[in-house]
Design a protein around this motif. Structure first.
Motif, PDB file in Angstrom:
ATOM      1  N   SER A 146       0.840  -1.203   0.000  1.00 17.68           N
ATOM      2  CA  SER A 146       0.000   0.000   0.000  1.00 17.68           C
ATOM      3  C   SER A 146       0.870   1.246   0.000  1.00 17.68           C
ATOM      4  O   SER A 146       0.493   2.277  -0.555  1.00 17.68           O
ATOM      5  CB  SER A 146      -0.885   0.084   1.238  1.00 17.68           C
TER       6      SER A 146
ATOM      7  N   THR B 113      -6.159  -7.042   4.944  1.00 13.27           N
ATOM      8  CA  THR B 113      -5.250  -7.784   5.820  1.00 13.27           C
ATOM      9  C   THR B 113      -6.000  -8.355   7.021  1.00 13.27           C
ATOM     10  O   THR B 113      -5.800  -9.515   7.399  1.00 13.27           O
ATOM     11  CB  THR B 113      -4.113  -6.842   6.290  1.00 13.27           C
TER      12      THR B 113
ATOM     13  N   ARG C 250      -5.082  -8.969  -1.050  1.00 10.51           N
ATOM     14  CA  ARG C 250      -5.564  -8.162   0.092  1.00 10.51           C
ATOM     15  C   ARG C 250      -5.080  -6.715   0.002  1.00 10.51           C
ATOM     16  O   ARG C 250      -5.744  -5.798   0.487  1.00 10.51           O
ATOM     17  CB  ARG C 250      -5.196  -8.814   1.427  1.00 10.51           C
TER      18      ARG C 250
ATOM     19  N   GLY D 269       1.320  -8.619   6.781  1.00 15.25           N
ATOM     20  CA  GLY D 269       0.137  -9.211   7.389  1.00 15.25           C
ATOM     21  C   GLY D 269       0.413 -10.600   7.936  1.00 15.25           C
ATOM     22  O   GLY D 269      -0.162 -11.018   8.951  1.00 15.25           O
TER      23      GLY D 269
HETATM   24  N1  ASP Z   1       0.990  -5.986   1.744  1.00 15.87           N
HETATM   25  C1  ASP Z   1      -0.061  -5.398   2.506  1.00 15.87           C
HETATM   26  C2  ASP Z   1      -0.115  -3.900   2.243  1.00 15.87           C
HETATM   27  O1  ASP Z   1       0.874  -3.299   1.938  1.00 15.87           O
HETATM   28  C3  ASP Z   1       0.074  -5.662   3.979  1.00 15.87           C
HETATM   29  C4  ASP Z   1      -0.116  -7.152   4.230  1.00 15.87           C
HETATM   30  O2  ASP Z   1      -1.266  -7.563   4.404  1.00 15.87           O
HETATM   31  O3  ASP Z   1       0.850  -7.907   4.221  1.00 15.87           O
HETATM   32  O4  ASP Z   1      -1.159  -3.316   2.338  1.00 15.87           O
END
Ligand code: ASP
Length: 466
Positions: free
Chosen positions: A330, A367, A444, A412
């Motif tokens: 994100s 997440t 996610r 996550g």
């Molecule tokens: N990769 C996800 C994010 O950056 C975080 C995760 O759920 O691992 O939003």
């Protein structure tokens, strides 16, 4: 006659599909090494460029956003609403996850014999680690299971290095006192904080404080600093536009790299792996889709009324969503989310500049949903009956864990360790989910980013009304 240009989101979709197709060709033709060395680096360059822009953009956009507010009270009001909406949407996402996991029961697809053996292994682990077994069942006490018990005692498995490091990372987080989250919010050195992507909250804190200081100064004193920040903000936004011109190609490289890494040179092994955890993966994906296509539109329809268009919402946001999918981060997607939300969705700059950076780090609906499904799945496949208080605990810890997760790939999964430990399950079980985590992480992250955008649209609507 002027030729009609293909819209960016179509080009991005084509890039993404070509990336997936290429990774399949590369897996079947034994070209994964070629892909890793000659294609993947362009994906890495793309993520680097976005990260390079993200932190200064957050800094200058928040300062400019706060400085454009007429008084600090407005900031307080917007902050309260933002946090409220973030917590509420996260709790809804967890509830959707829990509900689906209990209807589909992905962990109960194993044979009874396998589940009994898993259960006995859990009981042996719980005894060794003095963990309270809360459902009162004792398979290892039964005389007919004595052989299974002996087998389980010799089969506690070794944690791999990756799993160990994830458990350690979560342990560190858990051991820090209850107020550590607050302490971590405050940087001691802004340059240091800007050097670390997972410290984005510290940069946000500094920017808020600096912006507040500027509005408290005499206008003629504050003016040069505000003008500097605002023009730097524009320059960083321009950089996003420049990078995005190449997004379809970069996203092709990123997707080809990620999928080819997953598949290696053996596509069948990957398919087999996906089949084994297929129902679990489907449950997570279904939950994410319910939130994306059901919950967000419903909320926005209620708040924005006629101003909300279903198709338009997804069209406006699609570049950020595809980027979130291919980057699994994100934070790296934030510059593009900011652009989509302000340019396409027409959310005002001052709202987006404030709501989105906070959302990227704190609001992770996808997440938390994934953590809820994963926990129930693991409990089910080990024959564990969760009670009501454990469900409440999952809701609380998954909400907190998603707030605490950094906006980077796989964060996550680290925080899942906390959720599992909180309800007395074995944190090392993340090893079971690890092989298919990346693809779920990609999915996610799309929801995480979309949730931030949906909340930004809602907050902006209220702000305009005030
Ligand atoms: N990769 C996800 C994010 O950056 C975080 C995760 O759920 O691992 O939003």
């Amino acid at each position: 006659m002027k030729k009609k240009k293909l819209a960016l989101h179509w080009k991005i979709i084509i890039g993404l599909l070509l990336g997936v197709i290429w990774s399949m060709i590369s897996a079947s033709a034994g070209l994964s090494n070629f892909t890793a060395q000659w294609i993947n680096p362009f994906g890495v360059i793309f993520i680097r460029l976005l990260k390079l822009i993200a932190i200064p953009l957050v800094l200058f956009s928040i300062i400019t956003g706060v400085a454009s507010l007429s008084d600090a009270r407005k900031l307080g009001r917007m902050g309260g609403r933002t946090i409220g909406m973030y917590l509420a949407t996260t709790a809804v996402a967890v509830a959707v996850g829990l509900l689906l996991a209990n209807v589909i029961n992905p962990g109960k697809k194993l044979t009874d014999a396998d589940r009994t053996y898993n259960r006995i292994k859990y009981e042996v682990w719980a005894k060794q680690n003095q963990v309270d077994i809360r459902d009162g069942i004792c398979e290892s006490c039964k005389s007919e299971n004595v052989f299974l018990l002996q087998k389980a005692q010799g089969d506690q498995g070794e944690n791999t290095e990756v799993v160990k490091s994830k458990i350690e990372a979560a342990q560190k987080f858990k051991e820090s006192g209850p107020l550590q989250v607050l302490v971590d919010f405050v940087p001691e050195n802004i340059i240091g904080a800007m050097g670390n992507m997972s410290q984005m909250l510290q940069v946000i804190f500094f920017a808020l404080l600096f912006g507040l200081a500027l509005i408290s100064l005499k206008p003629e004193v504050a003016k040069p600093a505000i003008e500097f920040c605002s023009s730097a903000n524009e320059a960083f936004l321009k950089m996003v536009e420049m990078v995005m011109l190449w997004a379809p190609f970069f996203i092709f490289a990123l997707t080809a790299g990620v999928f080819s890494q997953m598949a290696g040179d053996d596509l069948n092994a990957l398919i087999e792996l996906f089949m084994g955890l297929g129902v679990y993966m489907l449950t997570v994906v279904l939950g994410l889709m319910v939130v994306l296509f059901g919950v967000y539109p419903l909320i926005l329809k209620q708040i924005l009324k006629k101003k909300f268009g279903y198709k338009k919402f997804f069209q406006d946001l699609s570049p950020a969503q595809f980027l979130a999918f291919s980057s699994s981060s994100s934070a790296a997607t934030l510059p593009v989310t900011l652009e989509c939300v302000t340019e396409n969705m027409k959310v005002s700059r001052s709202t987006a500049d404030f709501v989105l950076p906070i959302g990227a780090t704190m609001n992770m609906n996808g997440t938390s949903l994934y953590q809820a499904v994963a926990t129930v799945f693991l409990a089910q496949m080990h024959g564990i009956d969760l009670n009501a208080s454990q469900y409440v605990m999952i809701t609380l810890t998954a909400t907190l864990a998603s707030v605490g997760s950094a906006a980077v790939p796989s964060a996550g999964l680290v925080m899942l360790v906390m959720v599992l430990s909180a309800i007395g399950l074995n944190p090392a079980w993340i090893a079971i989910l690890f092989p298919v985590d990346r693809i779920l992480d990609m999915s996610r992250t799309v929801i995480n980013v979309s949730g931030d955008a949906a909340v930004a649209a809602a907050i902006d609507h209220w702000e305009q009304k005030e």
